[in-house]
Design a protein around this motif. Structure first.
Motif, PDB file in Angstrom:
ATOM      1  N   SER A  51     -50.195  -3.895 -11.852  1.00  0.00           N
ATOM      2  CA  SER A  51     -50.384  -4.532 -11.777  1.00  0.00           C
ATOM      3  C   SER A  51     -49.002  -4.793 -11.813  1.00  0.00           C
ATOM      4  N   LEU A  52     -48.213  -5.224 -12.169  1.00  0.00           N
ATOM      5  CA  LEU A  52     -47.411  -5.869 -13.158  1.00  0.00           C
ATOM      6  C   LEU A  52     -46.172  -6.373 -12.520  1.00  0.00           C
ATOM      7  N   PRO A  53     -45.260  -6.937 -12.486  1.00  0.00           N
ATOM      8  CA  PRO A  53     -43.869  -7.266 -12.446  1.00  0.00           C
ATOM      9  C   PRO A  53     -43.440  -8.125 -13.622  1.00  0.00           C
ATOM     10  N   VAL A  54     -42.450  -7.702 -14.365  1.00  0.00           N
ATOM     11  CA  VAL A  54     -41.817  -8.562 -15.357  1.00  0.00           C
ATOM     12  C   VAL A  54     -40.361  -8.691 -14.992  1.00  0.00           C
ATOM     13  N   LEU A  55     -39.886  -9.896 -14.985  1.00  0.00           N
ATOM     14  CA  LEU A  55     -38.471 -10.134 -14.680  1.00  0.00           C
ATOM     15  C   LEU A  55     -37.707 -10.293 -15.978  1.00  0.00           C
ATOM     16  N   PRO A  56     -36.392 -10.213 -15.907  1.00  0.00           N
ATOM     17  CA  PRO A  56     -35.584 -10.453 -17.098  1.00  0.00           C
ATOM     18  C   PRO A  56     -35.882 -11.811 -17.686  1.00  0.00           C
ATOM     19  N   ALA A  57     -35.517 -11.991 -18.946  1.00  0.00           N
ATOM     20  CA  ALA A  57     -35.918 -13.198 -19.661  1.00  0.00           C
ATOM     21  C   ALA A  57     -35.487 -14.482 -18.989  1.00  0.00           C
ATOM     22  N   ALA A  58     -34.357 -14.469 -18.299  1.00  0.00           N
ATOM     23  CA  ALA A  58     -33.872 -15.702 -17.685  1.00  0.00           C
ATOM     24  C   ALA A  58     -34.612 -16.032 -16.405  1.00  0.00           C
ATOM     25  N   GLU A 106     -41.314 -18.622   0.384  1.00  0.00           N
ATOM     26  CA  GLU A 106     -40.885 -18.487   1.772  1.00  0.00           C
ATOM     27  C   GLU A 106     -39.795 -17.435   1.911  1.00  0.00           C
ATOM     28  N   LEU A 107     -38.963 -17.273   0.893  1.00  0.00           N
ATOM     29  CA  LEU A 107     -37.981 -16.190   0.910  1.00  0.00           C
ATOM     30  C   LEU A 107     -38.682 -14.833   0.941  1.00  0.00           C
ATOM     31  N   ARG A 108     -39.725 -14.696   0.115  1.00  0.00           N
ATOM     32  CA  ARG A 108     -40.484 -13.445   0.098  1.00  0.00           C
ATOM     33  C   ARG A 108     -41.113 -13.184   1.455  1.00  0.00           C
ATOM     34  N   ASP A 109     -41.705 -14.236   2.024  1.00  0.00           N
ATOM     35  CA  ASP A 109     -42.389 -14.085   3.307  1.00  0.00           C
ATOM     36  C   ASP A 109     -41.406 -13.719   4.422  1.00  0.00           C
ATOM     37  N   THR A 110     -40.243 -14.355   4.398  1.00  0.00           N
ATOM     38  CA  THR A 110     -39.233 -14.060   5.423  1.00  0.00           C
ATOM     39  C   THR A 110     -38.752 -12.623   5.309  1.00  0.00           C
ATOM     40  N   ASP A 111     -38.577 -12.163   4.075  1.00  0.00           N
ATOM     41  CA  ASP A 111     -38.182 -10.771   3.863  1.00  0.00           C
ATOM     42  C   ASP A 111     -39.262  -9.829   4.396  1.00  0.00           C
ATOM     43  N   ALA A 112     -40.533 -10.144   4.119  1.00  0.00           N
ATOM     44  CA  ALA A 112     -41.632  -9.308   4.616  1.00  0.00           C
ATOM     45  C   ALA A 112     -41.656  -9.288   6.145  1.00  0.00           C
ATOM     46  N   LYS A 124     -30.076  -2.257   4.379  1.00  0.00           N
ATOM     47  CA  LYS A 124     -29.237  -3.439   4.581  1.00  0.00           C
ATOM     48  C   LYS A 124     -29.948  -4.695   4.097  1.00  0.00           C
ATOM     49  N   LEU A 125     -31.269  -4.773   4.362  1.00  0.00           N
ATOM     50  CA  LEU A 125     -32.051  -5.908   3.851  1.00  0.00           C
ATOM     51  C   LEU A 125     -32.056  -5.911   2.330  1.00  0.00           C
ATOM     52  N   ASP A 126     -32.241  -4.750   1.739  1.00  0.00           N
ATOM     53  CA  ASP A 126     -32.251  -4.657   0.274  1.00  0.00           C
ATOM     54  C   ASP A 126     -30.945  -5.177  -0.308  1.00  0.00           C
ATOM     55  N   ALA A 127     -29.845  -4.807   0.332  1.00  0.00           N
ATOM     56  CA  ALA A 127     -28.533  -5.202  -0.186  1.00  0.00           C
ATOM     57  C   ALA A 127     -28.290  -6.701  -0.055  1.00  0.00           C
ATOM     58  N   SER A 128     -28.943  -7.333   0.920  1.00  0.00           N
ATOM     59  CA  SER A 128     -28.701  -8.764   1.155  1.00  0.00           C
ATOM     60  C   SER A 128     -29.722  -9.672   0.477  1.00  0.00           C
ATOM     61  N   LEU A 129     -30.647  -9.085  -0.293  1.00  0.00           N
ATOM     62  CA  LEU A 129     -31.662  -9.895  -0.955  1.00  0.00           C
ATOM     63  C   LEU A 129     -31.035 -10.866  -1.953  1.00  0.00           C
ATOM     64  N   PRO A 130     -31.564 -12.081  -2.053  1.00  0.00           N
ATOM     65  CA  PRO A 130     -31.124 -12.995  -3.121  1.00  0.00           C
ATOM     66  C   PRO A 130     -31.393 -12.365  -4.484  1.00  0.00           C
ATOM     67  N   ALA A 131     -30.639 -12.772  -5.477  1.00  0.00           N
ATOM     68  CA  ALA A 131     -30.733 -12.163  -6.813  1.00  0.00           C
ATOM     69  C   ALA A 131     -32.154 -12.207  -7.361  1.00  0.00           C
ATOM     70  N   ARG A 132     -32.851 -13.336  -7.154  1.00  0.00           N
ATOM     71  CA  ARG A 132     -34.206 -13.463  -7.707  1.00  0.00           C
ATOM     72  C   ARG A 132     -35.156 -12.423  -7.107  1.00  0.00           C
ATOM     73  N   LEU A 133     -35.057 -12.200  -5.803  1.00  0.00           N
ATOM     74  CA  LEU A 133     -35.926 -11.209  -5.175  1.00  0.00           C
ATOM     75  C   LEU A 133     -35.535  -9.787  -5.572  1.00  0.00           C
ATOM     76  N   LYS A 134     -34.239  -9.561  -5.783  1.00  0.00           N
ATOM     77  CA  LYS A 134     -33.812  -8.243  -6.265  1.00  0.00           C
ATOM     78  C   LYS A 134     -34.422  -7.961  -7.629  1.00  0.00           C
ATOM     79  N   GLU A 135     -34.422  -8.971  -8.488  1.00  0.00           N
ATOM     80  CA  GLU A 135     -35.006  -8.807  -9.822  1.00  0.00           C
ATOM     81  C   GLU A 135     -36.492  -8.489  -9.710  1.00  0.00           C
ATOM     82  N   GLU A 136     -37.186  -9.175  -8.805  1.00  0.00           N
ATOM     83  CA  GLU A 136     -38.611  -8.932  -8.632  1.00  0.00           C
ATOM     84  C   GLU A 136     -38.871  -7.504  -8.162  1.00  0.00           C
TER      85      GLU A 136
END
Length: 326
Positions: free
Chosen positions: A3-10, A173-179, A202-214
């Motif tokens: 199920s799950l995703p947990v992001l860092p506390a911030a 929308e960031l998630r959708d655009t990445d997909a 290359k897409l992985d490397a250019s992901l915004p920090a929030r999506l990388k955390e996810e």
């Protein structure tokens, strides 16, 4: 619900166990803000047993911070459709808003206005999806997805203001655009398998920090929960587990994980009781549980009565795997 995703506390945490989804988040750094939590309250619907309403609402200088947290709160209650009527759900949402925002009438008015717009958006979304299903398309998956995302964006900025639409849906929308970009790579017949892997990297490397955390969150949760399982085997108490999780994530995330553990235990216990009663009702043999291919009308009525005894209508939709049905 959700199920799950947990992001860092911030950042934030999406958690799903036994069909329930939570979003845990910490207040953003920067401007001081009042973040309104939810105290214990009567259960709104039986499927919500052991849960708390999603979404942390933040007020800054008498203004409600418009962000996805508000939608998580709305969706928490809207997920009870089927168990509760829409008027009852809206009454519960408005009561929740009044409780959390009682000290800020301006923020409360903002929240209620956004609720009305969100309902309008949801209704328009149903129409859009129906039109898409009826229209059909010979386009590629990527082309259909691109067209759908364009329609979704247009709907959002039409129902909400440009500013509010960005605040509420930017991350989605960031998630959708990445997909979409990944689907375009997958469908590109001119790329070799190796070139596709390079494009994905290359897409992985250019992901915004929030999506990388996810993206990293599921593995992080898995690692922590493996350690939790080892702690329990070694005799650690639930307080030990809570403190360990709080150190890894946050106190609020640890609390919610603890609640999900309790909920999972309750669900497992109910399933076991139900399966035992089911075997007795239909006189089924020991071994793997399988419902008979055919049941008499009396057996069907008794079976439904047993399901109603243990589960809500929403929960009953998930019983096939536990009844030996495929």
């Amino acid at each position: 619900m959700r199920s799950l995703p947990v992001l860092p506390a911030a950042a934030g945490v999406f958690l799903t166990v036994a069909g329930f989804v939570w979003f845990v988040t910490e207040p953003a750094a920067g401007v001081p803000a009042a973040t309104v939590s939810t105290p214990a309250a009567p259960v709104f619907a039986s499927s919500m047993q052991g849960t708390r309403p999603d979404g942390q609402l933040t007020v800054r200088q008498e203004q409600l911070q418009t962000d996805p947290e508000l939608l998580y709160l709305f969706d928490y209650y809207l997920s009870a459709q089927g168990e509760k009527s829409l008027p009852d759900i809206l009454t519960a949402i408005r009561a929740e808003l009044r409780q959390r925002l009682s000290l800020s009438p301006k923020a409360l008015a903002q929240a209620e206005q956004l609720l009305n717009r969100y309902l309008q958006y949801k209704k328009a979304l149903v129409v859009l999806e129906k039109e898409e299903a009826e229209a059909g398309s010979q386009l590629s998956t990527a082309a259909r997805l691109r067209a759908r995302l364009a329609r979704l964006h247009q709907l959002r900025v039409t129902v909400f203001s440009e500013k509010d639409a960005a605040a509420l849906f930017a991350l989605e929308e960031l998630r959708d655009t990445d997909a979409l970009r990944r689907m375009e790579i997958f469908e590109d017949s001119q790329l070799s398998a190796e070139q596709k892997l390079q494009a994905y990297a290359k897409l992985d490397a250019s992901l915004p920090a929030r999506l990388k955390e996810e993206r990293e969150a599921p593995q992080r949760i898995q690692n922590v929960e493996q350690q939790v399982a080892q702690m329990r085997v070694s005799g650690a108490s639930e307080q030990d587990v809570y403190q360990f999780r709080a150190m890894q994530f946050s106190a609020d995330a640890a609390y919610r994980l603890q609640e999900l553990d309790r909920e999972e235990q309750q669900w497992t216990s109910r399933i076991q009781q139900y399966q035992l009663a089911l075997r007795q009702l239909l006189q089924l043999p020991d071994g793997p549980l399988h419902l008979p291919a055919t049941l008499t009308p009396a057996q069907q009525m008794a079976l439904q009565s047993l399901r109603n005894q243990y589960f809500s209508p929403q929960e009953q939709q998930r019983l096939a795997a536990y009844e030996g049905r495929t």
